[in-house]
Write a protein that holds these residues in place. Structure first.
Motif, PDB file in Angstrom:
ATOM      1  N   GLY A  99      32.648  22.445  39.591  1.00  0.00           N
ATOM      2  CA  GLY A  99      33.854  21.665  40.249  1.00  0.00           C
ATOM      3  C   GLY A  99      33.506  20.402  40.970  1.00  0.00           C
ATOM      4  O   GLY A  99      34.351  20.058  41.817  1.00  0.00           O
ATOM      5  N   VAL A 100      32.456  19.584  40.422  1.00  0.00           N
ATOM      6  CA  VAL A 100      32.250  18.326  41.191  1.00  0.00           C
ATOM      7  C   VAL A 100      33.241  17.306  40.772  1.00  0.00           C
ATOM      8  O   VAL A 100      33.225  16.872  39.503  1.00  0.00           O
ATOM      9  N   ASP A 101      33.976  17.003  41.851  1.00  0.00           N
ATOM     10  CA  ASP A 101      35.045  15.790  41.417  1.00  0.00           C
ATOM     11  C   ASP A 101      34.796  14.415  41.360  1.00  0.00           C
ATOM     12  O   ASP A 101      35.224  13.452  40.606  1.00  0.00           O
ATOM     13  N   ASN A 102      33.872  14.174  42.371  1.00  0.00           N
ATOM     14  CA  ASN A 102      33.559  12.816  42.694  1.00  0.00           C
ATOM     15  C   ASN A 102      31.974  12.427  42.704  1.00  0.00           C
ATOM     16  O   ASN A 102      31.230  12.487  43.565  1.00  0.00           O
ATOM     17  N   LEU A 103      31.592  12.447  41.469  1.00  0.00           N
ATOM     18  CA  LEU A 103      30.105  12.215  40.974  1.00  0.00           C
ATOM     19  C   LEU A 103      29.759  10.777  41.055  1.00  0.00           C
ATOM     20  O   LEU A 103      30.125  10.203  40.224  1.00  0.00           O
ATOM     21  N   MET A 104      28.643  10.655  41.844  1.00  0.00           N
ATOM     22  CA  MET A 104      28.241   9.248  41.629  1.00  0.00           C
ATOM     23  C   MET A 104      26.691   9.336  41.333  1.00  0.00           C
ATOM     24  O   MET A 104      25.861   9.951  42.355  1.00  0.00           O
ATOM     25  N   VAL A 105      26.168   8.625  40.298  1.00  0.00           N
ATOM     26  CA  VAL A 105      24.673   8.574  40.203  1.00  0.00           C
ATOM     27  C   VAL A 105      24.291   7.109  40.482  1.00  0.00           C
ATOM     28  O   VAL A 105      24.715   6.250  39.916  1.00  0.00           O
ATOM     29  N   LEU A 106      23.095   7.239  41.386  1.00  0.00           N
ATOM     30  CA  LEU A 106      22.484   5.713  41.600  1.00  0.00           C
ATOM     31  C   LEU A 106      21.160   5.671  40.980  1.00  0.00           C
ATOM     32  O   LEU A 106      20.401   6.627  40.683  1.00  0.00           O
ATOM     33  N   THR A 107      21.068   4.197  40.160  1.00  0.00           N
ATOM     34  CA  THR A 107      19.987   4.334  39.227  1.00  0.00           C
ATOM     35  C   THR A 107      19.220   3.096  39.354  1.00  0.00           C
ATOM     36  O   THR A 107      19.671   2.227  40.057  1.00  0.00           O
ATOM     37  N   GLY A 108      17.941   3.087  38.923  1.00  0.00           N
ATOM     38  CA  GLY A 108      17.099   1.681  39.168  1.00  0.00           C
ATOM     39  C   GLY A 108      16.618   1.598  37.981  1.00  0.00           C
ATOM     40  O   GLY A 108      17.546   1.372  36.819  1.00  0.00           O
ATOM     41  N   ASP A 109      15.233   1.077  37.720  1.00  0.00           N
ATOM     42  CA  ASP A 109      14.216   0.966  36.582  1.00  0.00           C
ATOM     43  C   ASP A 109      14.605  -0.355  35.661  1.00  0.00           C
ATOM     44  O   ASP A 109      13.466  -0.819  35.236  1.00  0.00           O
ATOM     45  N   VAL A 110      15.670  -0.608  35.189  1.00  0.00           N
ATOM     46  CA  VAL A 110      15.835  -1.536  34.286  1.00  0.00           C
ATOM     47  C   VAL A 110      15.993  -3.066  34.402  1.00  0.00           C
ATOM     48  O   VAL A 110      16.115  -3.817  33.608  1.00  0.00           O
ATOM     49  N   HIS A 111      15.707  -3.261  35.809  1.00  0.00           N
ATOM     50  CA  HIS A 111      15.944  -4.578  36.184  1.00  0.00           C
ATOM     51  C   HIS A 111      17.158  -5.572  35.896  1.00  0.00           C
ATOM     52  O   HIS A 111      17.329  -6.871  35.876  1.00  0.00           O
ATOM     53  N   VAL A 112      18.421  -4.777  35.900  1.00  0.00           N
ATOM     54  CA  VAL A 112      19.692  -5.220  35.725  1.00  0.00           C
ATOM     55  C   VAL A 112      20.725  -4.524  36.647  1.00  0.00           C
ATOM     56  O   VAL A 112      20.217  -3.356  36.940  1.00  0.00           O
ATOM     57  N   GLY A 113      21.852  -5.041  36.616  1.00  0.00           N
ATOM     58  CA  GLY A 113      22.833  -4.215  37.330  1.00  0.00           C
ATOM     59  C   GLY A 113      23.885  -4.027  36.252  1.00  0.00           C
ATOM     60  O   GLY A 113      24.367  -4.716  35.440  1.00  0.00           O
ATOM     61  N   TYR A 114      24.211  -2.561  36.209  1.00  0.00           N
ATOM     62  CA  TYR A 114      25.028  -1.925  35.390  1.00  0.00           C
ATOM     63  C   TYR A 114      26.198  -1.200  36.021  1.00  0.00           C
ATOM     64  O   TYR A 114      25.762  -0.550  37.108  1.00  0.00           O
ATOM     65  N   ALA A 115      27.310  -0.937  35.510  1.00  0.00           N
ATOM     66  CA  ALA A 115      28.229  -0.080  36.199  1.00  0.00           C
ATOM     67  C   ALA A 115      28.881   0.636  35.045  1.00  0.00           C
ATOM     68  O   ALA A 115      29.324   0.112  34.000  1.00  0.00           O
ATOM     69  N   PHE A 116      28.602   2.061  35.000  1.00  0.00           N
ATOM     70  CA  PHE A 116      29.084   2.816  33.819  1.00  0.00           C
ATOM     71  C   PHE A 116      30.052   3.867  34.156  1.00  0.00           C
ATOM     72  O   PHE A 116      29.986   4.037  35.451  1.00  0.00           O
ATOM     73  N   ASP A 117      31.034   4.396  33.655  1.00  0.00           N
ATOM     74  CA  ASP A 117      31.844   5.403  33.465  1.00  0.00           C
ATOM     75  C   ASP A 117      30.721   6.502  32.901  1.00  0.00           C
ATOM     76  O   ASP A 117      30.393   6.454  31.767  1.00  0.00           O
ATOM     77  N   ILE A 118      30.681   7.566  33.586  1.00  0.00           N
ATOM     78  CA  ILE A 118      30.190   8.709  33.078  1.00  0.00           C
ATOM     79  C   ILE A 118      30.992   9.698  32.029  1.00  0.00           C
ATOM     80  O   ILE A 118      32.021  10.107  32.722  1.00  0.00           O
ATOM     81  N   LYS A 119      30.903   9.591  30.924  1.00  0.00           N
ATOM     82  CA  LYS A 119      32.017  10.442  30.035  1.00  0.00           C
ATOM     83  C   LYS A 119      31.387  11.754  29.633  1.00  0.00           C
ATOM     84  O   LYS A 119      30.126  12.197  29.570  1.00  0.00           O
ATOM     85  N   ASP A 120      32.326  12.544  29.299  1.00  0.00           N
ATOM     86  CA  ASP A 120      32.141  14.017  28.950  1.00  0.00           C
ATOM     87  C   ASP A 120      31.476  13.858  27.476  1.00  0.00           C
ATOM     88  O   ASP A 120      30.582  14.519  27.327  1.00  0.00           O
ATOM     89  N   ARG A 121      32.093  13.163  26.721  1.00  0.00           N
ATOM     90  CA  ARG A 121      31.383  12.838  25.485  1.00  0.00           C
ATOM     91  C   ARG A 121      31.213  11.334  25.180  1.00  0.00           C
ATOM     92  O   ARG A 121      32.333  10.520  25.146  1.00  0.00           O
ATOM     93  N   PHE A 122      29.962  10.750  25.206  1.00  0.00           N
ATOM     94  CA  PHE A 122      29.791   9.255  25.542  1.00  0.00           C
ATOM     95  C   PHE A 122      30.272   8.632  24.009  1.00  0.00           C
ATOM     96  O   PHE A 122      30.810   7.235  24.048  1.00  0.00           O
ATOM     97  N   ASP A 123      30.355   9.124  22.939  1.00  0.00           N
ATOM     98  CA  ASP A 123      30.599   8.635  21.794  1.00  0.00           C
ATOM     99  C   ASP A 123      32.367   8.797  21.591  1.00  0.00           C
ATOM    100  O   ASP A 123      32.677   7.911  20.627  1.00  0.00           O
ATOM    101  N   ASP A 124      32.873   9.144  22.489  1.00  0.00           N
ATOM    102  CA  ASP A 124      34.463   9.189  22.470  1.00  0.00           C
ATOM    103  C   ASP A 124      35.055   8.540  23.830  1.00  0.00           C
ATOM    104  O   ASP A 124      35.043   9.245  24.682  1.00  0.00           O
ATOM    105  N   PRO A 125      35.276   7.335  23.581  1.00  0.00           N
ATOM    106  CA  PRO A 125      35.851   6.738  24.785  1.00  0.00           C
ATOM    107  C   PRO A 125      37.055   7.281  25.434  1.00  0.00           C
ATOM    108  O   PRO A 125      37.176   6.875  26.584  1.00  0.00           O
ATOM    109  N   ASP A 126      37.680   8.005  24.779  1.00  0.00           N
ATOM    110  CA  ASP A 126      38.854   8.709  25.294  1.00  0.00           C
ATOM    111  C   ASP A 126      38.630   9.915  25.882  1.00  0.00           C
ATOM    112  O   ASP A 126      39.293  10.643  26.411  1.00  0.00           O
TER     113      ASP A 126
END
Length: 554
Positions: free
Chosen positions: A437-464
């Motif tokens: 029941g985690v409602d407000n999940l935030m993942v912090l990431t490094g590694d790739v030498h760029v800034g990204y902002a992602f929505d974490i999707k239940d199914r990434f291949d389905d934008p809806d």
């Protein structure tokens, strides 16, 4: 992160007699049996002849007679807790020499904690002994402090006084903290440029900084400091080779911590640290290194790297390595506002699929037995979510968690080093978050030498599909040199990944404010790192609301 198979920058030091004997034993015993023997040998090598608690003699508690300033590497604090603070320094009057110029001496150091910058109101003090076996590093756990409070600290030995540092304690476990402001940073290759972003971050009003890995790089640094292009100084030749031994890693930390901007940000804010690959070796996976050397040999290198990491970071005794093993994953809390589950996605992972190349997903990468966290850490994370009463559940970790399609083909290539190369592992973690029941999940990431902002999707291949949380990717401090606002693949990535809400290739950091109603993320960037003193600007800002995951422009 660099592609597997990249050649080592320069020469390795001559193997010691001990190393040669271990390699001969490997040929005699066979790999599997020798792997366990080597792990035991590494553990023994890095745990024997260490000082016992209370080992200092009375004579060693006399003021040290050190002719040069021993506090050249600054001060730091880490892992804020409600009533304790962890303080760090390392004595090194000659930081670019093995042993730091102290010639194996044992040195008594006084520490002080005060409520004011002038130390008129000292509330805690004591003496800690700096032992040569720990490379004269000090890890002082100060107890009996007040929750949710700023403190100042410093160290003294003989006539020398360190710079002062600021730290703070977290709120009491049951406290309904109204807000928390933190920063996320990663990837600070010394040879790629100046740590200007750290200097700006030192002046920000944040409670804590999360360092998400690649604190240093094992690669060689030439006399001119690489892209820094020194003309008024010359670095010693000792840095102009790849770090592989304990002495190498210790000296490499000395080089990095000699940087004034890095020292300034550590003095200004407490840090929570985790490693990625370059603190040891590029893209290693568990006991397997980039060059596919025998694991029994790589474990010795890993033990050296882990030991030097602990010595040079504000970590508690619970994180002291045992040979090639270190329990780095851990949880911290900020009252009932936030829980932080700090991950280690290097030490326990399966080897990268398909030779660690960019590859379409397939049976090898999608094998359900594959893991990026290891079974124990995965269970620990999900169990922690079940027990969490925090409003925000934040996961500081290393590599891209969200799907990142690298081309526009119907079946796109993915990074085999990121969570995309371990999709079964990611599916289990997200299923655990939903079940908890985690409602407000935030993942912090490094590694790739760029800034990204992602929505974490239940199914990434389905934008809806349902949005389960947000991922904030902090760009590098220096790695990748100056970068660009829109890298060459910007259009491809933004088209291929509808859940990617922001992409910027400059250097900098992310400042995040967690509140009771929403969180705000500001992507702070500098225009250049190959020249010092570049200004900082906000490239973009986003908000995500409590109970309604998903990023929106602020």
């Amino acid at each position: 992160m660099t592609p597997r198979g990249r050649p080592g920058p320069l020469s390795h030091p001559t193997p010691s007699r001990h190393d040669l004997e271990l390699r001969a034993a490997a040929r005699h015993f066979g790999r599997r049996r020798f792997l366990s023997l080597t792990a035991a040998a590494a553990s023994l090598a890095f745990s024997t002849n260490l000082p016992a608690t209370g080992a200092a003699r009375a004579a060693e508690l006399e003021p040290a007679k050190i002719s040069d300033n021993p506090f050249t590497l600054g001060v730091a604090s880490g892992d804020p807790m409600p009533t304790t603070a962890l303080l760090w320094t390392r004595l090194a009057p000659a930081p670019f020499e093995e042993g730091g110029g102290l010639n194996g001496r044992t040195v008594a150091v006084q520490w002080e904690v005060a409520t004011d910058e002038r130390f008129a109101s000292v509330v805690r003090s004591g003496i800690k002994v700096a032992f040569p076996e720990y490379n004269h590093s000090l890890h002082v756990e100060v107890k009996g402090l007040d929750p949710d409070h700023d403190y100042y600290y410093r160290f003294k030995t003989g006539r020398w006084i360190s710079d002062k540092g600021r730290t703070r304690t977290s709120p009491a476990p049951s406290a309904a903290a109204p807000s928390l402001t933190f920063a996320a940073v990663s990837c600070q290759a010394y040879h790629d440029g100046y740590f200007t972003a750290h200097r700006h971050l030192a002046g920000e009003d944040v409670d804590v900084v999360f360092h998400l890995g690649d604190y240093l790089y094992e690669y060689a640094v030439n006399a001119a400091g690489g892209a820094r292009g020194y003309t008024d100084r010359k670095l010693p030749d000792v840095f102009n080779r790849e770090a592989t031994t304990l002495a190498d890693y210790r000296l490499r930390y000395a080089l990095y911590k000699s940087d004034p901007d890095l020292r300034a940000v550590h003095a200004a804010h407490p840090f929570v640290v985790t490693w990625d690959d370059h603190e040891t070796e590029n893209n290693y996976a568990g006991p397997i290194d980039e060059k596919n050397d025998p694991p029994e040999e790589f474990l010795l290198r890993r033990a050296a790297a882990y030991r030097a990491y602990w010595e040079n970071q504000p970590l508690r005794s619970a994180q002291l390595p045992k040979g090639p093993d270190c329990r780095l994953y851990r949880s911290l809390a900020w009252g009932t506002l936030a829980r932080f589950d700090v991950l280690d996605t290097r030490q326990y992972r399966s080897d990268q699929a398909y030779g660690d190349t960019q590859h379409v997903p397939g049976p090898e990468s999608d094998d359900p037995k594959r893991t990026i966290t290891g079974d124990a850490q995965e269970k620990w994370l999900i169990d922690g979510w079940r027990e969490s009463g925090a409003l925000w559940n934040v996961v500081p970790q290393q590599v891209c968690f969200s799907q990142r399609r690298l081309d526009l083909n119907p079946v796109a290539k993915l990074s085999m080093d990121a969570w995309d190369g371990y999709r079964a592992s990611r599916d289990r973690v997200l299923a655990g978050a939903k079940a908890a029941g985690v409602d407000n999940l935030m993942v912090l990431t490094g590694d790739v030498h760029v800034g990204y902002a992602f929505d974490i999707k239940d199914r990434f291949d389905d934008p809806d599909s349902r949005t389960l949380g947000t991922e904030i990717v902090a760009t590098s401090i220096a790695s990748g040199k100056d970068g660009a606002d829109r890298p060459g693949n910007w259009e491809t990535y933004t088209k291929a990944n509808p859940h990617l809400k922001f992409y910027n290739g400059r250097r900098g950091y992310v400042r995040v404010e967690l509140g009771r109603k929403a969180a705000r993320a500001d992507f702070r960037t500098v225009s250049a790192v190959t020249k010092p003193n570049a200004p900082v600007t906000t490239a973009a800002s986003f908000v995500t609301e409590v109970g309604s995951p998903g990023l929106k422009p602020a």
